[in-house]
Motif scaffolding. Structure first.
Motif, PDB file in Angstrom:
ATOM      1  N   ALA A  40      -9.651  -0.800  10.283  1.00  0.00           N
ATOM      2  CA  ALA A  40      -8.382  -1.526  10.347  1.00  0.00           C
ATOM      3  C   ALA A  40      -7.735  -1.596   8.967  1.00  0.00           C
ATOM      4  N   THR A  41      -8.523  -1.825   7.930  1.00  0.00           N
ATOM      5  CA  THR A  41      -7.999  -1.871   6.562  1.00  0.00           C
ATOM      6  C   THR A  41      -7.446  -0.512   6.155  1.00  0.00           C
ATOM      7  N   ASN A  42      -8.163   0.553   6.488  1.00  0.00           N
ATOM      8  CA  ASN A  42      -7.681   1.903   6.174  1.00  0.00           C
ATOM      9  C   ASN A  42      -6.374   2.193   6.898  1.00  0.00           C
ATOM     10  N   PHE A  43      -6.258   1.748   8.134  1.00  0.00           N
ATOM     11  CA  PHE A  43      -5.028   1.920   8.901  1.00  0.00           C
ATOM     12  C   PHE A  43      -3.862   1.211   8.211  1.00  0.00           C
ATOM     13  N   LEU A  44      -4.076  -0.029   7.810  1.00  0.00           N
ATOM     14  CA  LEU A  44      -3.016  -0.799   7.154  1.00  0.00           C
ATOM     15  C   LEU A  44      -2.610  -0.146   5.836  1.00  0.00           C
ATOM     16  N   ASN A  45      -3.589   0.336   5.076  1.00  0.00           N
ATOM     17  CA  ASN A  45      -3.291   0.973   3.788  1.00  0.00           C
ATOM     18  C   ASN A  45      -2.585   2.319   3.969  1.00  0.00           C
ATOM     19  N   ALA A  46      -2.969   3.078   4.977  1.00  0.00           N
ATOM     20  CA  ALA A  46      -2.409   4.415   5.173  1.00  0.00           C
ATOM     21  C   ALA A  46      -0.958   4.370   5.639  1.00  0.00           C
ATOM     22  N   PHE A  47      -0.640   3.430   6.512  1.00  0.00           N
ATOM     23  CA  PHE A  47       0.689   3.418   7.103  1.00  0.00           C
ATOM     24  C   PHE A  47       1.614   2.359   6.499  1.00  0.00           C
ATOM     25  N   GLY A  48       1.071   1.436   5.727  1.00  0.00           N
ATOM     26  CA  GLY A  48       1.892   0.462   5.019  1.00  0.00           C
ATOM     27  C   GLY A  48       2.661  -0.508   5.896  1.00  0.00           C
ATOM     28  N   GLN A  49       2.200  -0.699   7.099  1.00  0.00           N
ATOM     29  CA  GLN A  49       2.881  -1.660   7.977  1.00  0.00           C
ATOM     30  C   GLN A  49       1.834  -2.513   8.685  1.00  0.00           C
ATOM     31  N   ASN A  50       2.231  -3.692   9.067  1.00  0.00           N
ATOM     32  CA  ASN A  50       1.326  -4.595   9.759  1.00  0.00           C
ATOM     33  C   ASN A  50       1.732  -4.725  11.214  1.00  0.00           C
ATOM     34  N   PRO A  51       0.836  -4.351  12.129  1.00  0.00           N
ATOM     35  CA  PRO A  51       1.149  -4.562  13.533  1.00  0.00           C
ATOM     36  C   PRO A  51       1.153  -6.059  13.843  1.00  0.00           C
ATOM     37  N   ILE A  84      -5.132 -17.648  16.578  1.00  0.00           N
ATOM     38  CA  ILE A  84      -4.964 -16.237  16.910  1.00  0.00           C
ATOM     39  C   ILE A  84      -5.538 -15.974  18.291  1.00  0.00           C
ATOM     40  N   LEU A  85      -4.738 -15.320  19.131  1.00  0.00           N
ATOM     41  CA  LEU A  85      -5.151 -14.999  20.495  1.00  0.00           C
ATOM     42  C   LEU A  85      -5.510 -13.525  20.658  1.00  0.00           C
ATOM     43  N   GLY A  86      -4.993 -12.675  19.795  1.00  0.00           N
ATOM     44  CA  GLY A  86      -5.270 -11.251  19.909  1.00  0.00           C
ATOM     45  C   GLY A  86      -5.127 -10.538  18.582  1.00  0.00           C
ATOM     46  N   PHE A  87      -5.871  -9.454  18.432  1.00  0.00           N
ATOM     47  CA  PHE A  87      -5.843  -8.607  17.233  1.00  0.00           C
ATOM     48  C   PHE A  87      -6.384  -9.331  16.002  1.00  0.00           C
ATOM     49  N   VAL A  88      -7.505 -10.027  16.201  1.00  0.00           N
ATOM     50  CA  VAL A  88      -8.151 -10.750  15.101  1.00  0.00           C
ATOM     51  C   VAL A  88      -8.550  -9.789  13.987  1.00  0.00           C
ATOM     52  N   GLU A  89      -9.013  -8.562  14.347  1.00  0.00           N
ATOM     53  CA  GLU A  89      -9.454  -7.619  13.328  1.00  0.00           C
ATOM     54  C   GLU A  89      -8.316  -7.190  12.413  1.00  0.00           C
ATOM     55  N   TRP A 140      -5.740  -9.134  11.599  1.00  0.00           N
ATOM     56  CA  TRP A 140      -5.537 -10.296  10.743  1.00  0.00           C
ATOM     57  C   TRP A 140      -6.602 -10.348   9.643  1.00  0.00           C
ATOM     58  N   LEU A 141      -7.867 -10.113  10.013  1.00  0.00           N
ATOM     59  CA  LEU A 141      -8.942 -10.140   9.021  1.00  0.00           C
ATOM     60  C   LEU A 141      -8.758  -9.043   7.980  1.00  0.00           C
ATOM     61  N   ALA A 142      -8.343  -7.847   8.425  1.00  0.00           N
ATOM     62  CA  ALA A 142      -8.112  -6.743   7.492  1.00  0.00           C
ATOM     63  C   ALA A 142      -6.937  -7.047   6.562  1.00  0.00           C
ATOM     64  N   ALA A 143      -5.857  -7.589   7.098  1.00  0.00           N
ATOM     65  CA  ALA A 143      -4.692  -7.918   6.276  1.00  0.00           C
ATOM     66  C   ALA A 143      -5.030  -9.033   5.282  1.00  0.00           C
ATOM     67  N   LYS A 144      -5.800  -9.996   5.718  1.00  0.00           N
ATOM     68  CA  LYS A 144      -6.157 -11.113   4.856  1.00  0.00           C
ATOM     69  C   LYS A 144      -7.088 -10.647   3.724  1.00  0.00           C
ATOM     70  N   GLY A 145      -7.902  -9.635   3.997  1.00  0.00           N
ATOM     71  CA  GLY A 145      -8.853  -9.140   3.002  1.00  0.00           C
ATOM     72  C   GLY A 145      -8.269  -8.172   1.991  1.00  0.00           C
ATOM     73  N   ARG A 146      -7.031  -7.726   2.218  1.00  0.00           N
ATOM     74  CA  ARG A 146      -6.403  -6.768   1.290  1.00  0.00           C
ATOM     75  C   ARG A 146      -5.965  -7.414   0.024  1.00  0.00           C
TER      76      ARG A 146
END
Length: 67
Positions: A33-44, A54-59, A61-67
């Motif tokens: 998930a972190t690699n996805f966020l870094n590669a495409f530069g956008q947050n779903p 959070i009800l969905g897509f916790v991973e 959120w965790l990846a974005a928070k850890g960047r």
């Protein structure tokens, strides 16, 4: 409660993990998930309740928070 979808931007720190965690997100999945966020530069979008739980897509959120 309504059936209208509302998109809003909120600070990442205003969201919180669900009180009952049903899924476990292994480190490998969070790394992908972190690699996805870094590669495409956008947050779903992350699905949350009105109170910030959070009800969905916790991973994502965790990846974005850890960047």
């Amino acid at each position: 409660m309504s059936n209208i979808t509302e998109f809003r931007r909120v600070p990442i720190d205003s969201l919180r993990l669900p009180s009952t965690t049903l899924l476990h997100h292994p480190k490998k999945q969070l790394a992908k998930a972190t690699n996805f966020l870094n590669a495409f530069g956008q947050n779903p979008p992350v699905i949350d309740a009105a109170d910030g739980e959070i009800l969905g897509f916790v991973e994502i959120w965790l990846a974005a928070k850890g960047r």
